[in-house]
Scaffold this motif. Structure first.
Motif, mmCIF file in Angstrom:
data_model
loop_
_atom_site.group_PDB
_atom_site.id
_atom_site.type_symbol
_atom_site.label_atom_id
_atom_site.label_comp_id
_atom_site.label_asym_id
_atom_site.label_seq_id
_atom_site.Cartn_x
_atom_site.Cartn_y
_atom_site.Cartn_z
ATOM 1 N N ASN A 1 0.806 -1.228 0.000
ATOM 2 C CA ASN A 1 0.000 0.000 0.000
ATOM 3 C C ASN A 1 0.837 1.275 0.000
ATOM 4 O OD1 ASN A 1 -2.312 -1.712 0.177
ATOM 5 N ND2 ASN A 1 -1.991 -1.820 2.377
ATOM 6 N N VAL A 2 1.995 1.234 -0.635
ATOM 7 C CA VAL A 2 2.895 2.386 -0.701
ATOM 8 C C VAL A 2 2.689 3.126 -2.020
ATOM 9 C CG1 VAL A 2 5.346 3.037 -0.906
ATOM 10 C CG2 VAL A 2 4.618 1.446 0.871
ATOM 11 N N PHE A 3 2.834 4.461 -1.966
ATOM 12 C CA PHE A 3 2.756 5.329 -3.144
ATOM 13 C C PHE A 3 4.077 6.064 -3.283
ATOM 14 C CE2 PHE A 3 1.615 9.684 -4.713
ATOM 15 C CZ PHE A 3 1.349 9.319 -6.020
ATOM 16 N N ILE A 4 4.679 6.012 -4.473
ATOM 17 C CA ILE A 4 5.930 6.721 -4.746
ATOM 18 C C ILE A 4 5.770 7.487 -6.046
ATOM 19 C CG2 ILE A 4 8.419 6.528 -5.128
ATOM 20 C CD1 ILE A 4 8.310 3.821 -3.644
ATOM 21 N N THR A 5 6.089 8.792 -6.016
ATOM 22 C CA THR A 5 5.916 9.622 -7.209
ATOM 23 C C THR A 5 6.996 10.683 -7.307
ATOM 24 O OG1 THR A 5 4.324 10.946 -8.464
ATOM 25 C CG2 THR A 5 4.402 11.324 -6.085
ATOM 26 N N ASN A 6 7.130 11.251 -8.482
ATOM 27 C CA ASN A 6 7.955 12.446 -8.679
ATOM 28 C C ASN A 6 7.121 13.571 -9.298
ATOM 29 O OD1 ASN A 6 7.805 11.708 -11.385
ATOM 30 N ND2 ASN A 6 9.909 11.031 -11.521
ATOM 31 N N ILE A 7 5.821 13.459 -9.172
ATOM 32 C CA ILE A 7 4.875 14.395 -9.786
ATOM 33 C C ILE A 7 4.069 15.125 -8.720
ATOM 34 C CG2 ILE A 7 2.850 14.607 -11.286
ATOM 35 C CD1 ILE A 7 3.775 11.960 -12.623
ATOM 36 N N ASP A 8 3.982 16.452 -8.845
ATOM 37 C CA ASP A 8 3.051 17.261 -8.067
ATOM 38 C C ASP A 8 2.039 17.861 -9.035
ATOM 39 O OD1 ASP A 8 3.856 17.041 -5.399
ATOM 40 O OD2 ASP A 8 5.350 18.628 -5.594
ATOM 41 N N HIS A 9 0.772 17.793 -8.693
ATOM 42 C CA HIS A 9 -0.272 18.404 -9.521
ATOM 43 C C HIS A 9 -0.475 19.852 -9.088
ATOM 44 C CE1 HIS A 9 -1.809 14.954 -11.801
ATOM 45 N NE2 HIS A 9 -1.417 14.245 -10.755
ATOM 46 N N GLY A 10 -0.573 20.732 -10.067
ATOM 47 C CA GLY A 10 -0.896 22.121 -9.770
ATOM 48 C C GLY A 10 -2.342 22.260 -9.319
ATOM 49 N N TYR A 11 -2.618 23.300 -8.563
ATOM 50 C CA TYR A 11 -3.989 23.533 -8.082
ATOM 51 C C TYR A 11 -4.301 25.020 -8.001
ATOM 52 C CZ TYR A 11 -1.370 24.225 -3.760
ATOM 53 O OH TYR A 11 -0.478 24.658 -2.828
ATOM 54 N N SER A 12 -3.413 25.860 -8.515
ATOM 55 C CA SER A 12 -3.544 27.299 -8.311
ATOM 56 C C SER A 12 -4.635 27.959 -9.148
ATOM 57 C CB SER A 12 -2.205 27.992 -8.568
ATOM 58 O OG SER A 12 -1.797 27.763 -9.902
ATOM 59 N N GLU A 13 -5.016 27.334 -10.261
ATOM 60 C CA GLU A 13 -6.046 27.936 -11.112
ATOM 61 C C GLU A 13 -7.433 27.589 -10.565
ATOM 62 O OE1 GLU A 13 -5.454 27.549 -15.396
ATOM 63 O OE2 GLU A 13 -3.480 26.682 -14.932
ATOM 64 N N ILE A 14 -8.090 28.592 -10.028
ATOM 65 C CA ILE A 14 -9.417 28.392 -9.445
ATOM 66 C C ILE A 14 -10.412 28.066 -10.563
ATOM 67 C CG2 ILE A 14 -11.271 29.502 -8.091
ATOM 68 C CD1 ILE A 14 -8.563 28.949 -6.597
ATOM 69 N N GLY A 15 -11.251 27.066 -10.315
ATOM 70 C CA GLY A 15 -12.267 26.679 -11.283
ATOM 71 C C GLY A 15 -11.769 25.732 -12.365
ATOM 72 N N VAL A 16 -10.492 25.356 -12.333
ATOM 73 C CA VAL A 16 -9.929 24.416 -13.308
ATOM 74 C C VAL A 16 -9.626 23.104 -12.578
ATOM 75 C CG1 VAL A 16 -8.027 23.972 -14.917
ATOM 76 C CG2 VAL A 16 -8.918 26.304 -14.655
ATOM 77 N N HIS A 17 -10.126 22.015 -13.138
ATOM 78 C CA HIS A 17 -9.913 20.701 -12.529
ATOM 79 C C HIS A 17 -8.419 20.453 -12.346
ATOM 80 C CE1 HIS A 17 -10.115 16.421 -11.774
ATOM 81 N NE2 HIS A 17 -11.434 16.454 -11.830
ATOM 82 N N VAL A 18 -8.040 19.858 -11.226
ATOM 83 C CA VAL A 18 -6.644 19.627 -10.895
ATOM 84 C C VAL A 18 -5.924 18.844 -11.995
ATOM 85 C CG1 VAL A 18 -5.109 18.430 -9.282
ATOM 86 C CG2 VAL A 18 -6.968 19.829 -8.411
ATOM 87 N N VAL A 19 -6.575 17.830 -12.573
ATOM 88 C CA VAL A 19 -5.902 17.029 -13.601
ATOM 89 C C VAL A 19 -5.676 17.791 -14.896
ATOM 90 C CG1 VAL A 19 -6.651 14.820 -12.643
ATOM 91 C CG2 VAL A 19 -8.004 15.915 -14.428
ATOM 92 N N LYS A 20 -6.296 18.958 -15.052
ATOM 93 C CA LYS A 20 -6.094 19.782 -16.244
ATOM 94 C C LYS A 20 -5.067 20.882 -16.011
ATOM 95 C CE LYS A 20 -10.603 18.796 -18.129
ATOM 96 N NZ LYS A 20 -11.896 19.310 -18.553
ATOM 97 N N GLN A 21 -4.523 20.952 -14.811
ATOM 98 C CA GLN A 21 -3.509 21.954 -14.507
ATOM 99 C C GLN A 21 -2.114 21.368 -14.707
ATOM 100 O OE1 GLN A 21 -4.145 24.521 -11.161
ATOM 101 N NE2 GLN A 21 -6.322 23.962 -11.033
#
Length: 186
Positions: free
Chosen positions: A92-112
Motif C-alpha cells: 500500500n505504498v505510493f511513490i511519485t515524482n509528480i506534483d499536480h498544480g492547483y492554483s487555477e481556481i475553477g480548473v480541474h486539478v488534472v487539467k492543470q
C-alpha cells in the motif's frame, strides 16, 4: 511456491514490453501498467500482485537489483524515479515524482500543469506499509520509513523517518555503532 512459478512465467511474457526486465525476476499480476517501455527492472526483483506502475511525458522508472515490492504499490513518474538496489517496499505504498498544480481556481486539478521533482530511494532502504513518498524526496542509503509516513525532502544515509509530515527520529552513529534517537527541538 506454485504462484511464484506463474509470476516468473508472467515476467517472461511481459519482459519484451519493458525497457529492461532482468532475470530471474518475477511479476505478480499487475493491476495497471502504462508506459512500461520506460521502466527498467534489474535482476532478482520481486514484484507482488496488484502493482500500479505508470510513466508519462517521457518519465522513467529504474528499479535496481534485488528489490522487493509488496502488493498494492503505486509508482508514477514523469521524470526520473529511482529505487535503489536491495530495497524493500511494503504494501500500500505510493511513490511519485509528480506534483499536480492547483492554483487555477475553477480548473480541474488534472487539467492543470504538473511539476516534476527528482525522487530517489537509496539502496537498502525499507519503506513501511502505507507510506507515501512524495515528489522531491531523496532518501540516502539504508533509510527506514515508518508505516503511514508522508515523506518529502532530503534525508541522509542511515536514518529512521516517521510521521506526517515525516521527520528523522533516529540516525546511525558510525562511531558507537548504535541507532541513536534524535533529540526534539523546541
Amino acid at each position: 511456491m506454485i504462484e511464484k512459478i506463474f509470476w516468473g512465467l508472467r515476467a517472461l511474457l511481459y519482459a519484451p514490453f519493458f525497457g529492461k526486465f532482468g532475470m530471474p525476476s518475477y511479476l505478480g499480476k499487475p493491476v495497471f501498467l502504462k508506459g512500461i517501455r520506460n521502466v527498467f527492472i534489474g535482476n532478482k526483483v520481486r514484484i507482488l500482485p496488484n502493482l500500479r506502475m505508470e510513466t508519462q511525458d517521457g518519465g522513467t522508472i529504474h528499479i535496481q537489483d534485488d528489490v522487493i515490492i509488496s502488493q498494492n504499490v503505486h509508482l508514477t513518474s514523469a521524470g526520473n524515479l529511482i529505487i535503489g538496489k536491495s530495497s524493500l517496499i511494503l504494501a500500500n505504498v505510493f511513490i511519485t515524482n509528480i506534483d499536480h498544480g492547483y492554483s487555477e481556481i475553477g480548473v480541474h486539478v488534472v487539467k492543470q500543469k504538473i511539476t516534476v521533482k527528482e525522487t530517489r530511494i537509496g539502496e537498502n532502504c525499507f519503506i513501511g506499509m502505507g507510506a507515501a513518498i512524495m515528489a522531491g524526496t531523496i532518501l540516502g542509503k539504508q533509510c527506514v520509513v515508518g508505516a503511514n509516513s508522508v515523506v518529502r525532502g532530503n534525508f541522509p544515509d542511515y536514518c529512521v523517518i516517521v510521521g506526517s509530515p515525516a521527520k528523522i527520529v533516529k540516525k546511525y552513529n558510525p562511531e558507537t555503532h548504535v541507532w541513536e534517537k534524535i533529540k526534539e527541538r523546541n
